[in-house]
Motif scaffolding. Sequence first.
Motif, PDB file in Angstrom:
ATOM      1  N   GLU A   2       8.621  11.507   4.211  1.00 30.33           N
ATOM      2  CA  GLU A   2       8.321  10.144   4.623  1.00 30.33           C
ATOM      3  C   GLU A   2       7.180  10.173   5.633  1.00 30.33           C
ATOM      4  OE1 GLU A   2      11.050   6.287   5.461  1.00 30.33           O
ATOM      5  OE2 GLU A   2      11.070   7.881   6.948  1.00 30.33           O
ATOM      6  N   LEU A   5       3.566   4.647   8.389  1.00 29.89           N
ATOM      7  CA  LEU A   5       2.639   3.650   7.842  1.00 29.89           C
ATOM      8  C   LEU A   5       1.381   3.602   8.691  1.00 29.89           C
ATOM      9  CD1 LEU A   5       4.920   0.642   6.937  1.00 29.89           C
ATOM     10  CD2 LEU A   5       3.750   2.201   5.423  1.00 29.89           C
ATOM     11  N   THR A   6       0.252   3.556   8.020  1.00 32.44           N
ATOM     12  CA  THR A   6      -1.009   3.417   8.745  1.00 32.44           C
ATOM     13  C   THR A   6      -1.701   2.135   8.300  1.00 32.44           C
ATOM     14  OG1 THR A   6      -2.206   4.629   7.075  1.00 32.44           O
ATOM     15  CG2 THR A   6      -1.319   5.912   8.886  1.00 32.44           C
ATOM     16  N   VAL A  13      -3.221  -2.178  -0.185  1.00 31.00           N
ATOM     17  CA  VAL A  13      -2.474  -3.238  -0.885  1.00 31.00           C
ATOM     18  C   VAL A  13      -3.336  -4.483  -0.986  1.00 31.00           C
ATOM     19  CG1 VAL A  13      -0.504  -4.790  -0.731  1.00 31.00           C
ATOM     20  CG2 VAL A  13      -0.213  -2.384  -0.263  1.00 31.00           C
ATOM     21  N   VAL A  50      -4.440  -9.946   9.093  1.00 30.00           N
ATOM     22  CA  VAL A  50      -3.220  -9.717   9.875  1.00 30.00           C
ATOM     23  C   VAL A  50      -3.071  -8.238  10.208  1.00 30.00           C
ATOM     24  CG1 VAL A  50      -0.725  -9.938   9.887  1.00 30.00           C
ATOM     25  CG2 VAL A  50      -2.091 -11.708   8.889  1.00 30.00           C
ATOM     26  N   ARG A  54      -2.792  -6.635  13.906  1.00 31.31           N
ATOM     27  CA  ARG A  54      -1.623  -5.892  14.396  1.00 31.31           C
ATOM     28  C   ARG A  54      -1.995  -4.510  14.921  1.00 31.31           C
ATOM     29  NH1 ARG A  54       1.436  -3.152  16.246  1.00 31.31           N
ATOM     30  NH2 ARG A  54       3.689  -2.925  15.982  1.00 31.31           N
ATOM     31  N   PHE A  55      -3.019  -3.888  14.322  1.00 30.67           N
ATOM     32  CA  PHE A  55      -3.351  -2.527  14.725  1.00 30.67           C
ATOM     33  C   PHE A  55      -4.364  -2.490  15.864  1.00 30.67           C
ATOM     34  CE2 PHE A  55      -1.334  -1.711  10.741  1.00 30.67           C
ATOM     35  CZ  PHE A  55      -0.679  -0.520  10.964  1.00 30.67           C
TER      36      PHE A  55
ATOM     37  N   THR B   2       9.206   2.170   5.977  1.00 32.76           N
ATOM     38  CA  THR B   2       8.265   2.555   4.921  1.00 32.76           C
ATOM     39  C   THR B   2       8.755   2.073   3.565  1.00 32.76           C
ATOM     40  OG1 THR B   2       8.017   4.539   6.229  1.00 32.76           O
ATOM     41  CG2 THR B   2       6.860   4.491   4.155  1.00 32.76           C
ATOM     42  N   PHE B   5       8.087  -1.519   3.168  1.00 32.31           N
ATOM     43  CA  PHE B   5       6.667  -1.751   2.892  1.00 32.31           C
ATOM     44  C   PHE B   5       6.386  -1.583   1.405  1.00 32.31           C
ATOM     45  CE2 PHE B   5       2.590   0.264   2.006  1.00 32.31           C
ATOM     46  CZ  PHE B   5       1.737  -0.758   2.384  1.00 32.31           C
ATOM     47  N   TYR B   6       6.878  -0.466   0.819  1.00 34.47           N
ATOM     48  CA  TYR B   6       6.592  -0.232  -0.599  1.00 34.47           C
ATOM     49  C   TYR B   6       7.274  -1.278  -1.464  1.00 34.47           C
ATOM     50  CZ  TYR B   6       4.309   4.101   0.527  1.00 34.47           C
ATOM     51  OH  TYR B   6       3.421   5.008   1.024  1.00 34.47           O
ATOM     52  N   SER B   9       5.248  -4.583  -1.040  1.00 35.14           N
ATOM     53  CA  SER B   9       3.899  -4.544  -1.621  1.00 35.14           C
ATOM     54  C   SER B   9       3.993  -4.474  -3.139  1.00 35.14           C
ATOM     55  CB  SER B   9       3.078  -3.402  -1.049  1.00 35.14           C
ATOM     56  OG  SER B   9       3.821  -2.234  -1.005  1.00 35.14           O
ATOM     57  N   LEU B  39       3.997 -11.069   0.052  1.00 30.68           N
ATOM     58  CA  LEU B  39       2.931 -11.051   1.048  1.00 30.68           C
ATOM     59  C   LEU B  39       3.447 -11.539   2.404  1.00 30.68           C
ATOM     60  CD1 LEU B  39       0.062 -10.170   0.568  1.00 30.68           C
ATOM     61  CD2 LEU B  39      -0.584 -12.544   0.380  1.00 30.68           C
ATOM     62  N   LEU B  42       5.287  -8.869   4.072  1.00 32.34           N
ATOM     63  CA  LEU B  42       4.367  -7.896   4.687  1.00 32.34           C
ATOM     64  C   LEU B  42       3.844  -8.414   6.019  1.00 32.34           C
ATOM     65  CD1 LEU B  42       2.234  -6.511   1.732  1.00 32.34           C
ATOM     66  CD2 LEU B  42       4.097  -5.431   2.940  1.00 32.34           C
ATOM     67  N   PHE B  43       3.528  -9.715   6.078  1.00 30.47           N
ATOM     68  CA  PHE B  43       3.069 -10.306   7.338  1.00 30.47           C
ATOM     69  C   PHE B  43       4.124 -10.137   8.419  1.00 30.47           C
ATOM     70  CE2 PHE B  43       0.089 -13.661   5.276  1.00 30.47           C
ATOM     71  CZ  PHE B  43      -0.801 -12.658   5.015  1.00 30.47           C
ATOM     72  N   GLN B  45       6.431  -7.930   8.538  1.00 29.59           N
ATOM     73  CA  GLN B  45       6.498  -6.525   8.921  1.00 29.59           C
ATOM     74  C   GLN B  45       5.404  -6.173   9.920  1.00 29.59           C
ATOM     75  OE1 GLN B  45       6.109  -3.735   5.685  1.00 29.59           O
ATOM     76  NE2 GLN B  45       7.568  -2.404   6.689  1.00 29.59           N
ATOM     77  N   LEU B  46       4.292  -6.894   9.870  1.00 31.67           N
ATOM     78  CA  LEU B  46       3.196  -6.685  10.815  1.00 31.67           C
ATOM     79  C   LEU B  46       3.386  -7.513  12.088  1.00 31.67           C
ATOM     80  CD1 LEU B  46       0.275  -6.671   8.277  1.00 31.67           C
ATOM     81  CD2 LEU B  46       0.817  -4.827   9.814  1.00 31.67           C
ATOM     82  N   ASP B  47       4.608  -7.955  12.338  1.00 37.17           N
ATOM     83  CA  ASP B  47       4.961  -8.735  13.536  1.00 37.17           C
ATOM     84  C   ASP B  47       4.222 -10.055  13.638  1.00 37.17           C
ATOM     85  OD1 ASP B  47       6.813  -6.880  14.907  1.00 37.17           O
ATOM     86  OD2 ASP B  47       5.056  -5.588  14.843  1.00 37.17           O
ATOM     87  N   LYS B 114      -6.758   5.226   9.872  1.00 37.07           N
ATOM     88  CA  LYS B 114      -5.673   6.183  10.079  1.00 37.07           C
ATOM     89  C   LYS B 114      -4.811   5.814  11.285  1.00 37.07           C
ATOM     90  CE  LYS B 114      -7.780   9.864   7.541  1.00 37.07           C
ATOM     91  NZ  LYS B 114      -9.168   9.363   7.403  1.00 37.07           N
ATOM     92  N   ALA B 115      -5.087   4.653  11.904  1.00 32.45           N
ATOM     93  CA  ALA B 115      -4.320   4.226  13.068  1.00 32.45           C
ATOM     94  C   ALA B 115      -2.857   4.037  12.710  1.00 32.45           C
ATOM     95  CB  ALA B 115      -4.895   2.920  13.616  1.00 32.45           C
ATOM     96  N   ASN B 116      -1.965   4.488  13.596  1.00 28.75           N
ATOM     97  CA  ASN B 116      -0.534   4.292  13.395  1.00 28.75           C
ATOM     98  C   ASN B 116      -0.077   3.027  14.109  1.00 28.75           C
ATOM     99  OD1 ASN B 116       0.564   6.474  11.795  1.00 28.75           O
ATOM    100  ND2 ASN B 116      -0.228   7.795  13.423  1.00 28.75           N
ATOM    101  N   PHE B 117       1.154   2.641  13.826  1.00 29.31           N
ATOM    102  CA  PHE B 117       1.731   1.506  14.536  1.00 29.31           C
ATOM    103  C   PHE B 117       1.864   1.857  16.011  1.00 29.31           C
ATOM    104  CE2 PHE B 117       3.297  -0.369  10.589  1.00 29.31           C
ATOM    105  CZ  PHE B 117       3.123  -1.702  10.890  1.00 29.31           C
ATOM    106  N   THR B 118       1.376   0.982  16.899  1.00 28.79           N
ATOM    107  CA  THR B 118       1.621   1.167  18.321  1.00 28.79           C
ATOM    108  C   THR B 118       2.646   0.138  18.745  1.00 28.79           C
ATOM    109  OG1 THR B 118      -0.465  -0.001  18.471  1.00 28.79           O
ATOM    110  CG2 THR B 118      -0.438   2.253  19.260  1.00 28.79           C
TER     111      THR B 118
END
Lengths: 108, 169
Positions: A2, A5-6, A13, A50, A54-55, B2, B5-6, B9, B39, B42-43, B45-47, B114-118
């Motif tokens: 696993e 998510l990036t 998507v 969005v 968020r990032f 994760t 997300f899949y 999507s 969709l 997904l939004f 999930q992106l807070d 490549k940024a991760n969730f902060t």
Amino acid sequence: MESALTLNHFLFVSAALFAIGLAGVLLRRNLIIIFMCLELMLAAANLTLVAFSRFNVQDGHPHYDGQVLLFFIITVAAAEVAVGLAIIVALFRTKETTDVTKVNSMKY
Amino acid sequence: MTFLFYLFSALALFGGIGVVVNRNPVSSAISMILSFLGLAALFIQLDAFLVGILQILVYAGAIMVLFLFIIMLLDVREEQRRRRSIVHFIGASGVAIAFVALVITVLSRGDIGKANFTALTESKGPGTSDVHQIGELLFSTYWFPVQIVAVLLLVATVGVVVLSKKELK
């Protein structure tokens, strides 16, 4: 395995959804479906906004400017759909069809 | 996280494919609603809670109902099966696939993607939710665009009334 998510996940998507909408616009002949695919492309672009918002975290908050822009996009999309569908209805009244291959003259 | 997300999507993408491949316009519209629900998830999930709810209310609710209304009003039939030229099909899907390939190439080169969730700071008490923050921005920094959008909605309303008149002149 696993993986976390990036930002790329969301952008991919978004790109795929946009491509599906683009293919729909190119492939379909019904004007209403073409219009729906246009909306799909617009919504896919929203996902990019969005995701970037968020990032791009500042002081523990997402960058809200992107979401404000999205608010405006949704409003404009609603206005656009109303006018577009009115045009389609007006077209149907004069041509009796929603098939784009049959709408090929400028004069009605 | 994760997995969700899949899941969502996939829902959004298969809904989108459904819009394109369904021959019946009503099934296309229903697939579109499915796609918008994915969709919106997904939004969320992106807070972006406000935007997710707006997506459901405005897109899946208002806009798609308008589409369905027009489809039924015009009594649009299923598209007739027609021998579609293979060149047409290959061209259209080629453009779409080329677009996705382009995006993947560009994104895999840079480091931005490549940024991760902060972590976000927990919102506690009034004034910290995203609804509050967006509202504050809308009525301070972005007060002028809000006015413009209001005028745009008025113009759209008037335009629709003019276009729906019996005789176009």
